[in-house]
Design an enzyme around this catalytic site. Structure first.
Site, PDB file in Angstrom:
ATOM      1  N   CYS A  44       0.745   3.830   2.026  1.00 37.66           N
ATOM      2  CA  CYS A  44       1.257   4.302   3.320  1.00 37.66           C
ATOM      3  C   CYS A  44       2.493   3.510   3.749  1.00 37.66           C
ATOM      4  O   CYS A  44       3.316   4.020   4.504  1.00 37.66           O
ATOM      5  CB  CYS A  44       0.181   4.326   4.403  1.00 37.66           C
ATOM      6  SG  CYS A  44      -0.555   2.759   4.820  1.00 37.66           S
ATOM      7  N   CYS A  69       0.825  -1.216   0.000  1.00 37.06           N
ATOM      8  CA  CYS A  69       0.000   0.000   0.000  1.00 37.06           C
ATOM      9  C   CYS A  69       0.860   1.268   0.000  1.00 37.06           C
ATOM     10  O   CYS A  69       2.040   1.256   0.332  1.00 37.06           O
ATOM     11  CB  CYS A  69      -0.960  -0.002   1.181  1.00 37.06           C
ATOM     12  SG  CYS A  69      -0.173   0.309   2.748  1.00 37.06           S
TER      13      CYS A  69
END
Length: 138
Positions: A49, A47
């Protein structure tokens, strides 16, 4: 499961700076039950993040902290399912979270950073937080 060619650079982002990667449940369990000292375990992820905050923040913290974990380790969510599941058993009672960052002291969970503490924060903020954690537990 993500294809290996997709995750290889994301794996290398941590392993190239000294993180030991665990791909099996046995490797996770053996390390966390047999090693003394502190272990920083990063549940890596594909992902945004993880790429923008978690991995850079962890690397900054390790690089810039006066006190450092004894061991650096990682497992990869969505790829090494058994290793991640075993790591998550060690981070109970926290729910599954990826990316996430756990600090163990003599095999016991000392501090845990869940995904919702990573999302929306900068790598510098995560690094600053981890430096404080290292100072307290390492």
């Amino acid at each position: 499961m993500y294809p290996e060619e997709l995750v290889a650079p994301m794996r290398a982002d941590l392993t190239s700076v000294g993180f030991q990667e665990f791909k099996t449940a046995d490797a996770v369990e053996q390390h966390l039950t047999d090693h003394k000292g502190t272990t920083l375990l990063v549940v890596n992820s594909v992902c945004g993040c993880a790429a923008g905050a978690a991995r850079p923040g962890v690397k900054m913290a390790v690089e810039n902290s006066a006190k450092k974990p004894t061991n650096l380790a990682t497992v990869f969510a969505g790829v090494d399912a058994e290793a991640v599941q075993k790591a998550r058993e060690f981070t109970l009672p926290y729910p599954p979270s990826s990316p996430s960052i756990a600090l163990f002291k003599d095999g016991e969970l000392a501090h845990f950073v869940e995904r919702h503490h990573i999302e929306g924060r900068s790598a510098e903020m995560i690094a600053d937080h981890l430096v404080q954690v290292f100072d307290e537990f390492c």
